[in-house]
Enzyme design. Structure first.
Site, short mmCIF file in Angstrom:
data_model
loop_
_atom_site.label_atom_id
_atom_site.label_comp_id
_atom_site.label_asym_id
_atom_site.label_seq_id
_atom_site.Cartn_x
_atom_site.Cartn_y
_atom_site.Cartn_z
N LYS A 240 0.12 3.80 -2.67
CA LYS A 240 -0.91 4.84 -2.60
C LYS A 240 -0.33 6.24 -2.45
O LYS A 240 -1.05 7.22 -2.64
CB LYS A 240 -1.88 4.51 -1.46
CG LYS A 240 -2.71 3.27 -1.77
CD LYS A 240 -3.40 2.69 -0.55
CE LYS A 240 -4.12 1.40 -0.95
NZ LYS A 240 -4.49 0.56 0.19
N SER B 10 -6.14 3.29 4.31
CA SER B 10 -5.50 2.49 3.26
C SER B 10 -6.53 1.78 2.40
O SER B 10 -6.37 0.61 2.03
CB SER B 10 -4.53 1.47 3.87
OG SER B 10 -3.59 1.04 2.91
N SER C 74 0.79 -1.23 0.00
CA SER C 74 0.00 0.00 0.00
C SER C 74 0.82 1.28 0.00
O SER C 74 0.25 2.37 -0.10
CB SER C 74 -0.95 0.01 1.20
OG SER C 74 -2.01 -0.88 0.99
#
Length: 362
Positions: free
Chosen positions: A58, A110, A55
């Site tokens: 991101k 997230s 993640s």
């Protein structure tokens, strides 16, 4: 204007002069710590090896939205962004949220669903947005990075390195909307209460970002940032079982051992050059800009003027005189433009007399 040596030039010149942390004190397989202002590498371990990044992907998703969209825009959540596997902010088809609210869901919770929604809004399709991500990576010099999706779900063609993630974080934290988003500890989005997964915001003085990440294949990944007295340190760890403690130690060591020190101010004398064919034998060379760098207390700098050590007259005060290199332990950490400190005219040549010309005397 104060000059900080950073970016691509720093990668070429800055020495990786690392602080003396015992290897066993850092659990990460890959790590990279950098002083964001000076570009100095404070710690690294296998920082250029490609890895899954989960993640932390991101960060790029959020950066592109901040740069290319109005975060006050509202979007209706499409079916394609609902029920995405993994971490989620639990979007519902048809609900309407601002891009800023989706950014909070992306970076605090997230949300893989928020990533898909933002990708569709900004790039038209997930595939189109991935192309934008790769284009931006190239612009930032992330040479060992490739994106295939906006959320970081595992894929063989989706990877980065600790060094590249640090480049991304250093750049992204300059964007005020991005920085505001990742530093938020908690927010309310409609009926949702979102709490930031980044525990360092509560544990480390000055911590203000950036992103956590985890998949079983990638391991625990963390990108952190902390700001103290106008100085930012960014740390990245990949596959680090003890990442919270790793980052707390790395950030504290970076702030306590190193400090930004002014090395040159514009107008400082950096050396002299011999003048060939001039009315004076020498001319002073002055720094044209300020230069500061992150140094340990026991480190000293030296200056080196490259070239032959002389200049042909005339030399004009304020004209460009090349560069002076700043060295630490014999390694260049930066170069600063220089100017001549005075004007030195050419030595006048005597006009031959009538008789010299008549008899061709030299």
């Amino acid at each position: 204007m104060k000059r900080f040596f950073a970016g691509a030039a720093a990668a070429l010149l800055a020495a990786a002069l690392l602080f003396p942390m015992k290897a066993e004190a850092v659990s990460a397989e890959h790590a990279y710590v950098v002083d964001a202002l000076s570009g100095r590498v404070l710690f690294e371990r296998s920082a250029g090896e490609r890895s899954l990044i989960a993640s932390t992907t991101k960060m790029m998703t959020a950066l592109l939205v901040c740069e290319q969209c109005n975060v006050l825009d509202r979007m209706r959540i499409p079916r394609e962004a609902v029920g995405i596997e993994g971490s989620s902010m639990y979007l519902q088809e048809g609900e309407v949220l601002t891009l800023q609210e989706l950014l909070y869901g992306l970076m605090l919770s997230s949300g893989n669903d928020a990533a898909v929604a933002l990708a569709i809004y900004c790039g038209g399709t997930v595939e189109g947005f991935a192309q934008l991500m790769n284009d931006k990576a190239r612009l930032l010099g992330m040479t060992d990075t490739h994106f295939e999706n906006p959320n970081g779900l595992d894929s063989p063609g989706h990877y980065s390195t600790a060094r590249d993630l640090a480049k991304l974080a250093v750049y992204a934290m300059k964007d005020p909307i991005f920085a505001k988003t990742v530093s938020a500890k908690s927010v309310k989005v409609g009926d949702r209460y979102l709490t930031n997964h980044n525990k360092l915001l509560w544990r480390v003085e000055g911590a203000d970002g950036v992103k956590t990440g985890y998949t079983k294949a990638a391991g625990r990944i963390l990108v952190s940032s902390a700001m103290r007295q106008g100085r930012r340190i960014v740390a990245v760890t990949i596959n680090a079982p003890d990442d919270w403690n790793d980052h707390a130690r790395l950030l504290e060591e970076g702030f306590s051992r190193y400090a930004i020190r002014p090395i040159l101010k514009a107008g400082d004398r950096v050396g002299t050059l011999e003048v060939e064919g001039g009315t004076r034998a020498q001319v002073e060379v002055l720094a044209a800009e300020d230069f500061s760098y992150a140094l340990a207390q026991d480190e000293n700098t030296q200056l080196a003027l490259p070239g032959p050590g002389f200049v042909y007259a005339p030399a004009v005060a304020g004209a460009e005189a090349g560069y002076v290199y700043v060295l630490v332990a014999g390694t260049a950490i930066g170069k600063v433009p220089t100017v001549y400190g005075a004007t030195v005219e050419q030595t006048p040549t005597e006009e031959p007399s009538f008789w010299d010309k008549l008899f061709h005397r030299p």
